[in-house]
Design an enzyme around this catalytic site. Structure first.
Site: not given
Ligand code: NI
Length: 185
Positions: A46, A51, A93-94, A135-136, A139
């Site tokens: 995701g 991000q 998380c990326l 989660h996304e 963000h």
């Molecule tokens: Ni994340």
């Protein structure tokens, strides 16, 4: 299509609230394509537009590595309209490479969102898809998964988080095109 730099903890865009998309324009479609390419290159499931430095309420999801029946999709202006249950599970998380911890999420969610052509869709997720979607969506409101971690967990990660924050503050807050090699570093 282009790969975009993924912002790390400490970069300003990760803390901001993203703006609703008023029209699924050519630019938004381009952003979606770039986000998919960036997410796949980073082996994520995701990715949210903040991000990659774009303050639009856009997320891409593809949890098929863990849930083979899942079809990749884009959620524009997503809104959680119903939830059920609670489940604790590990999340990364990326924007926080190397960091993971337990986060409590709703077990099931119903979401309304525009799709890639701007049509309103209603979808229900459970399992890994429900977790990734929540989660996304976080963000989009400037919320990072570490805020869901326990204080003990955050303290254990203190040095790693400090290092990431130092990298993130040096990043340009807007979208930055990069090469595949740069993504790996
Ligand atoms: Ni994340």
């Amino acid at each position: 299509m282009a790969l975009l730099e993924i912002k790390k903890l400490g970069c300003d865009t990760l803390k901001q609230t993203a703006h609703p998309v008023e029209e699924v324009s050519y630019e938004i479609k381009q952003l979606v394509d770039d986000m998919f390419e960036t997410m796949y290159a980073a082996e994520g499931i995701g990715l949210a537009a903040p991000q990659v430095g774009a303050l639009h309420r856009v997320i891409v999801l593809d949890v098929s590595p863990s849930d083979p029946g899942f079809e990749a999709r884009v959620l524009i202006n997503p809104r959680i309209v119903w939830t059920a249950g609670e489940v604790v599970g590990e999340e990364g998380c990326l924007s926080l490479p190397g960091v993971a911890g337990d986060a409590k999420r709703a077990a099931q969610v119903r979401i309304e969102a525009l799709d890639k052509v701007g049509d309103l869709q209603t979808m229900e997720f459970d399992g890994i898809a429900a977790r990734a979607a929540q989660h996304e969506i976080d963000h989009l409101d400037g919320v990072l998964v570490i805020e869901h971690f326990s204080t003990i967990r955050r303290n254990l990660l203190r040095n790693q988080l400090r290092k990431l924050r130092r990298e993130g503050v040096k990043q340009s807050p807007g979208p930055v095109e990069i090469t595949a090699e740069a993504l790996e570093s």
